[in-house]
Write an enzyme that holds these catalytic residues in place. Sequence first.
Site, PDB file in Angstrom:
ATOM      1  N   CYS A   3     -20.527  16.218  36.082  1.00 23.40           N
ATOM      2  CA  CYS A   3     -19.331  15.376  36.067  1.00 23.40           C
ATOM      3  C   CYS A   3     -19.659  13.889  36.034  1.00 23.40           C
ATOM      4  O   CYS A   3     -18.979  13.107  35.357  1.00 23.40           O
ATOM      5  CB  CYS A   3     -18.442  15.701  37.249  1.00 23.40           C
ATOM      6  SG  CYS A   3     -19.273  15.584  38.836  1.00 23.40           S
TER       7      CYS A   3
ATOM      8  N   HIS B  77     -17.210  15.466  43.332  1.00 21.82           N
ATOM      9  CA  HIS B  77     -16.814  15.301  41.937  1.00 21.82           C
ATOM     10  C   HIS B  77     -16.738  13.805  41.616  1.00 21.82           C
ATOM     11  O   HIS B  77     -16.637  12.977  42.510  1.00 21.82           O
ATOM     12  CB  HIS B  77     -15.442  15.966  41.733  1.00 21.82           C
ATOM     13  CG  HIS B  77     -15.051  16.126  40.307  1.00 21.82           C
ATOM     14  ND1 HIS B  77     -15.890  16.666  39.358  1.00 21.82           N
ATOM     15  CD2 HIS B  77     -13.893  15.836  39.648  1.00 21.82           C
ATOM     16  CE1 HIS B  77     -15.276  16.692  38.204  1.00 21.82           C
ATOM     17  NE2 HIS B  77     -14.049  16.186  38.347  1.00 21.82           N
TER      18      HIS B  77
ATOM     19  N   ASP C  39      -9.883  12.885  33.651  1.00 23.41           N
ATOM     20  CA  ASP C  39     -11.062  13.627  34.097  1.00 23.41           C
ATOM     21  C   ASP C  39     -11.741  14.277  32.907  1.00 23.41           C
ATOM     22  O   ASP C  39     -11.289  15.313  32.421  1.00 23.41           O
ATOM     23  CB  ASP C  39     -10.672  14.689  35.122  1.00 23.41           C
ATOM     24  CG  ASP C  39     -11.899  15.321  35.754  1.00 23.41           C
ATOM     25  OD1 ASP C  39     -13.024  15.013  35.312  1.00 23.41           O
ATOM     26  OD2 ASP C  39     -11.729  16.126  36.685  1.00 23.41           O
TER      27      ASP C  39
END
Lengths: 325, 684
Positions: free
Chosen positions: B426, B470, B486
């Site tokens: 991520c 994250h 995202d």
Amino acid sequence: MTSLASRWRARWKRWLDRRIPPAPQVTLNHKSIFILPTRTGLLFTLLLIVLLVTAINYQNSLIYGLTFWLFSVSLATMMFTFRNLSGLTLAAGRAYPCFAGDVIELPLRLIAAPKRFHEALLLGFPDNPAQLTDVDAAQTRTLALSFRTHKRGPLQAERLRLDSRFPLGLFNTWTWIKLDFNALVYPKPETVPFVFAAGEQGDKLVGAPSSVSGQQDFQGLRNYQPGDSMRQIAWKQLARGKGLVSKDFDHDEGATCWLDWDVLAPQSTEVRLSRLCGWVLQAHQLGWRYGLRLPGKEIAPDHSDGHRDRCLEALALYGFGGGAQ
Amino acid sequence: MSAAGHPNTDLQIPRSALLWLLGSNLAALLPHGQHLPLWMWGLALFVLTWRGLTHLGRLSYPNRWAKVVAVFVASAAVVVAFDKSFSLESAAAFLIAASLLKLLEMRNRRDGYVVVFLSYFLLGTGFLFDQSLFSGLYGIITVWLLTSALVALHQNGFSHDAQSVRRSRRAAKLAAAILLVSLPLMLVLYLLFPRLAPLWSMALQSGKAKTGLSAEMAPGDIADLSQSDELVFRVSFSDGRVPPRDQLYWRALVLDDYDGRRWQTSGVTSEAQWYPNSWQPPAGAAGLVRYEIIQEATSQKWLFALRGVAAQEERIGMTLDDRLVVRRPLHERKRYQALSWPSVSISEEGLVPLEQRQNLLLPRGRNPQTLAWAQQRRAEAADDAAYINGVLRHFREQDFHYTLKPPLMGSEEIDDFLFNQRRGFCAHYAGALVFLARAAGIPARVVSGYQGGEWNAADGYLTVRQYDAHAWTEVWLRGQGWVRVDPTAAVAPQRIEFGLERAVAEEGTFLQDNLLSPHRFKGVSWLNQLRMEMDSLNYYWQLWVLSYDSKRQQGFLNGVLGLDDYQQGLYVLGGSFGGFFLLASLVVWWRQRPAPVSPFMRSWQRLQDKGQKLGVEPQAGETAGSYLQRLEQHCPQQQSLLRWLAAEINRSLYQPQTDKQQMLKQQRNLLRAIARVRRQLSAG
């Protein structure tokens, strides 16, 4: 200064006598039990404070919990410490007489409450060695407490101290108990040469063949008669199974004397009593028949252990009005 | 009048108490095992062996020189082992060394006290490192052992050894009784004792680095974090209004400064408004989410919250970039409430120039390929939003992979990632997207925190663990303000919808460094069930025990006891103390109450009082018959009456009626007879 201290001590004793009156038997309860935190208790308080500060500064719930638990324990232990003495009965036993200045062994019975284990009790007279003991529930334990006597007469034991820090040592609980021990203290014997009473028949040793030396020769054995000295018993014969037999000595048969208070003038009362005591013991050992004259009391000449004890008792109780039978 | 110079403290330690002391001290040491250097265990073993041999008479006590040397060596060893750092661990190690050496030299009861008290404190400091339910239960056992040791220390050690087992058992029983008796008062104190704010800030903190987010982020960091199943925080939502999983973005940090390698916070927007002066959403706003978080210690100043957050408690502030912070690093667990309005638009009117400049800043001359690509795509796109969507589409449609094992990137990291490797976690995607946005002139920033969490349906709370860490992106769009984007959702939608485990299932890298973690076995249903129940238990432990602070206390006073303020609480506290003592005294009184006197004895004593007035003193241990006889000699005119009474008494005592009715009648008659004699005595 000293007078102030002694006055306070006297006041304290009076207060104690009112609060815990002397008795042959005392059962401990909240009236007679004292309790105070110990130095260990203060150390424990310090621990609690440190723990609390740690708990606050680190905002730690478990340390809070531990602190509060230990604090509650310290309160609860006060009750447990008190309970360790409460309900215990102390009873005076009958003690053998002794001579002034000797250490007397005073039998003390500790009787536990029906359902309570009294643990780690420390007992003793002040200035005398203390003893550590337990008493199991509903049981009785007998201790012999040593006590150094000072004065002749009926035993005047001090208050004895019973201490306990059980179970956690944070509190000390104690009591001062005065028990009536039914014991006699004979005068301290003093060994001086005999002086016999003047006058009628007491002025000298009558009919004594070996009056001076006191030498005694073994004559033979005869059957035991009640009143014979333990010293006379032929133990070897007894051990061989020949029954109780007394050794008969060529003692001063019929030798009779009077031990008289008046011949010891002008000594003080206690000195006279001490010397008379010494004479009684000597005369008894020599096997004479001896009589004792004290002001207001006369014991006819005789020779036996019982007679000796009677004489010693008379000497011990001389001047104690109630004691003279 | 306490016992000065009393032999009580100088007594030798009873033999059976020694084992208690050694054992309980060891029990207090054990929880420290995880942060003690290995040689400390050697020391413990050495001390225990030596003390054991002394106990058996094989070795003598250490002499003074040995003690001095031991203290010096142990202190030096602690200093060396902890690298001269002054931390909670080294302080604990000092304490432990001290208690061990004390154990070695202890001889009399006073030393025993020191050892036990030190051990109590050691147990307490153990809780600074571990406050789990298990540690709490273990603490209870240790307190019991230590208290038993204290009891054993006071037992009569002079009775012979054969009784020592019995004696030890009694010590354990008594200690348990004392602890149980103290429990109610402890609970009252626990609930009512005022929870103060720290008196001073503790300089002494754990030197152990905490796992968790750090203030700066290199692309590989979060992937490392994902190997841990450690608890980060738990959330419960009020009114049961739980946002959908894809909205659960727990923001912790805003990283708006990129140096070509690492992302960090520039500090432009970290200024905080403190409650109650912070922004609050309008009262009737739709879609407000109210929640409570219990967060583990992070040693950081940030808290976790959803978007659009407002501070709700004293000493909590909200920053310009929409996060919650506290003033001091959190070294303890923290429980707080928060209110979020996720649909609010932030800074839609425009950015402060400084913020705008910071959020457009790129390291000069880095990643030229990406820069060129971005400028070209922006020129092709209609507007900023279309451009961002285009980038996301690019991620989705091209051969991009989501992986916990990203390859090492070259010196131009983003170029290498976007055009060669195309494999990343991520942080890579978030970083790349921010770079692309800034390159196209769109203000953008990386946000790190946690996403998702495990919902416990049975007890209604969400658990967030380290592997939920994250990083994502926020871009500023005209008219919309800061918008969350995202990129991971574009590459690996399962990550957002189901969590990391599902997202990397194919790769098999979920917690692969943590083989024994129960979280690896979510597929085994009974194991998972067990784990969830344990987790619930821990949750309630945290809720009711660990995070009970002044606010919660206030709530308890209000809600449960119905008290308005603390003063009333103090009354209750005082009342409980009073009650405790009253109850204890009542018990003592009840057990010592005089035995009830029978009606016969009462009546008989009144007769004796009468006789005493006539001059016949009752004697101790005298029977009724003998007393009546003496009375008879004193007043001969009553002879027949007294003899009759003596006969009545004898009959009633030695020849009682078996029939209940008859027996009662007999007793009544006897009382009447005694009363009659008494009257006669007064008359005559």
